[in-house]
Design an enzyme around this catalytic site. Structure first.
Site, mmCIF file in Angstrom:
data_model
loop_
_atom_site.group_PDB
_atom_site.id
_atom_site.type_symbol
_atom_site.label_atom_id
_atom_site.label_comp_id
_atom_site.label_asym_id
_atom_site.label_seq_id
_atom_site.Cartn_x
_atom_site.Cartn_y
_atom_site.Cartn_z
ATOM 1 N N LYS A 124 3.920 7.392 4.213
ATOM 2 C CA LYS A 124 3.679 7.040 2.977
ATOM 3 C C LYS A 124 4.103 7.936 2.074
ATOM 4 O O LYS A 124 3.766 9.068 2.290
ATOM 5 C CB LYS A 124 2.410 6.490 2.922
ATOM 6 C CG LYS A 124 2.072 5.630 1.409
ATOM 7 C CD LYS A 124 0.708 5.162 1.673
ATOM 8 C CE LYS A 124 0.234 4.548 0.165
ATOM 9 N NZ LYS A 124 -1.239 3.853 0.326
ATOM 10 N N SER A 204 -1.813 -0.670 -1.013
ATOM 11 C CA SER A 204 -0.486 0.131 -1.619
ATOM 12 C C SER A 204 0.389 0.565 -0.426
ATOM 13 O O SER A 204 1.345 1.206 -0.911
ATOM 14 C CB SER A 204 -1.259 1.301 -2.355
ATOM 15 O OG SER A 204 -1.769 2.336 -1.441
ATOM 16 N N SER A 228 -5.819 -0.759 1.229
ATOM 17 C CA SER A 228 -4.614 -0.203 1.270
ATOM 18 C C SER A 228 -3.829 -0.135 2.306
ATOM 19 O O SER A 228 -2.522 0.001 2.679
ATOM 20 C CB SER A 228 -4.311 0.912 0.185
ATOM 21 O OG SER A 228 -4.436 0.637 -1.058
#
Length: 555
Positions: A124, A204, A228
């Protein structure tokens, strides 16, 4: 034909794969069954992306091509072969091809670095890697390239992983605005759900979820403050694990909250998640929260037991459901599957006051965001990152039209107004939220009902992408585990009108191994995962399309 263990010689085909063996740019198309097809002179080569366990067992991608090379080609293809590109990946490592070749040669010579030898893994883009910028999706960090690996990334490399690239995310890990469009960042654009390209990926860790579901990599690293990892894993139909806070280092990760932030694995199987967690878990002197990690970590894969549900008391968190009728129907079917697997299920209808917890949590997140982000920005190179504080990021956004094109930054502004970590209101909020979610929340429920874990639907199915009005979020099971810092696993449990939904397993602090084992047993019993079809719209899914067509009158 399927490309797997020695089944095809591709050296003669390399020039046909879009001209470069290690790029395969724009060639592959998804088949809707988890595989991709690369065109060749004679038709096509079918490639089924493997799991980590399969790569570990020695299954090659093709002769002359590494799994990392194939994954790199799939990333390129995912941006060009669908009507709406996935936009799951922001950047591909410049060394991925050389790394894949070198590690494959080491494997051939019998020299294995660890359990992830040659495994391509995506990171990420709020986690630092030495070979790529770390932007958190923000143009303010576009040139943030400190040339250092986060400790968890260093652990992955030491175990033999190929760091494939960086995944898109909800900008600033979805903390900038409550009216955001999950999966969107100014740097990466909008990530789309491979099960239906008009559906949201949640956030996210949006790109991580979409990429793993699409088969672009067998694993990705996500991060979570509250939901997330688990939400994007569930709506993209994969496994996601948020470990106990303090089991995995947060050093060199763009922060929100030192009380709740953690990184964790996102994979297609619980076994793969356990393999990755066993690598990334451990103490880090730079992160005080991890002081117990070395003593607490175990071999999470070895701890998996396909029979672990048998005779185990598990609490049904009814108070965490009820916001999606379709999801609730799948949940009821799942409960029967758990009973059939030998679990003893206990009804729990009342839980802690999530409204009070949520209000206190928000105060904590706002206060820690300002303090923690300012500290992170101070650690970057001023020549690369001119915005040195949250206040300067707010000003940058206000002056940058692309940043403000879809939604505002009211949460950032509220965070900037907080009074610091010594503020009595903050300290009281943290004490309250932790107490209600942990000792008086999860711990009390487990003890009172004599259960070892709680289960609930992770969240509802993916909502329609709405770039005008923002997210249409129904609810989730993430809050208690997020605030308490306890482990939370989501595993695919079924589909609502063709869209995946997940089952959450939530446990006590440091009980990560047991939670993974229960999820593994459930996964083995149900096999509810299904590869995405890359439908242009959910309206085209076979579960929905017939009902949306006009009624056909019979003659």
């Amino acid at each position: 034909m399927t490309v797997q263990a020695g089944s095809l010689r591709l050296r003669a085909l390399v020039p046909l794969l879009c001209g470069a063996a290690m790029v395969l740019a724009g060639c592959a198309t998804p088949n809707g069954d988890g595989s991709w097809t690369f065109p060749t002179e004679t038709g096509g080569v079918r490639y089924m992306p493997p799991t980590i366990a399969a790569i570990e067992s020695g299954e090659p991608a093709t002769e002359g091509l590494s799994h990392a090379a194939m994954a790199s080609g799939l990333i390129t293809s995912s941006s060009s072969t669908t009507n709406f590109p996935l936009n799951a990946v922001i950047a591909v490592s410049p060394t991925v091809e050389a790394d894949g070749v070198r590690l494959d040669a080491e494997r051939a010579a019998g020299q294995l670095r660890g359990p992830l030898h040659g495994v391509p893994i995506l990171i990420k883009d709020n986690v630092e890697t030495l070979d790529m910028p770390t932007t958190a999706g923000s143009l303010a960090l576009l040139n943030n390239a400190p040339g250092r690996d986060a400790p968890l990334v260093a652990r992955l490399r030491e175990a033999g992983a190929v760091i494939l690239g960086k995944t898109n995310l909800s900008e600033w890990a979805n903390i900038r605005s409550s009216a955001s469009v999950s999966g969107w960042s100014a740097v990466g654009g909008l990530t789309r759900n491979p099960h239906a390209l008009d559906r949201n990926t949640c956030g996210s860790s949006s790109g991580s979820g979409a990429a793993v579901a699409a088969g672009l990599a067998p694993a990705a690293i996500g991060t979570e403050t509250d939901g997330s990892i688990t939400c994007p894993a569930a709506v993209n139909g994969i496994v996601g694990f948020k470990p106990t806070v303090g089991l995995v280092s947060r050093t060199h990760i763009v922060p929100i909250s030192h009380s709740q932030d953690t990184a964790g694995p996102m994979t297609r199987t619980v076994e793969d998640a356990a393999i990755v967690l066993s690598v990334i878990a451990g103490s880090d002197p730079a992160d005080p929260a991890t002081v117990e990690a070395d003593a607490r970590r175990v071999d999470y894969r070895a701890a998996l037991d396909a029979g672990s549900l048998r005779g185990t008391r598990i609490g049904i968190g009814r108070f965490l459901a009820g916001y999606s009728a379709g999801t609730d129907r799948v949940f009821e079917q799942t409960l029967q599957a758990l009973r059939d697997a030998g679990a003893e299920l206990v009804e729990i209808t009342e839980g802690p006051d999530t409204g009070v917890i949520g209000a206190a949590e928000f105060t904590v997140l706002l206060t820690e965001l300002k303090a923690d982000l300012n500290a992170y920005l101070a650690s970057t190179d001023p020549a690369q990152v001119p915005t040195r504080t949250l206040a300067e990021v707010i000003a940058f956004n206000a002056a940058t039209p692309r940043e403000m094109a879809l939604f505002g930054q009211e949460t950032f502004i509220a965070a900037e107004a907080t009074k610091g970590l010594d503020d009595p209101a903050y300290r009281e909020a943290r004490a309250t939220s932790l107490r209600l979610a942990g000792p008086e929340g999860i711990d009390r429920l487990l003890a009172q009902h004599r259960v070892v874990a709680l289960i609930a639907p992770t969240n509802g199915p993916a909502w329609s992408i709405d770039a005008v009005n923002g997210d249409h979020y129904l609810g989730s099971a993430s809050q208690l585990a997020a605030v308490a810092g306890y482990p939370h696993l989501t595993v695919p449990m079924g589909f609502v009108q063709g869209l995946p939904v997940g089952l959450s397993f939530i446990g006590a602090k440091w009980d990560d191994a047991r939670i993974l084992s229960l999820g593994h047993a459930f996964e083995r019993a149900t096999q509810a995962i299904r590869p995405p079809t890359f439908a242009r719209s959910a309206d085209e899914l076979p579960e929905l399309a017939p009902s949306l067509a006009p009624y056909a009158r019979q003659p």
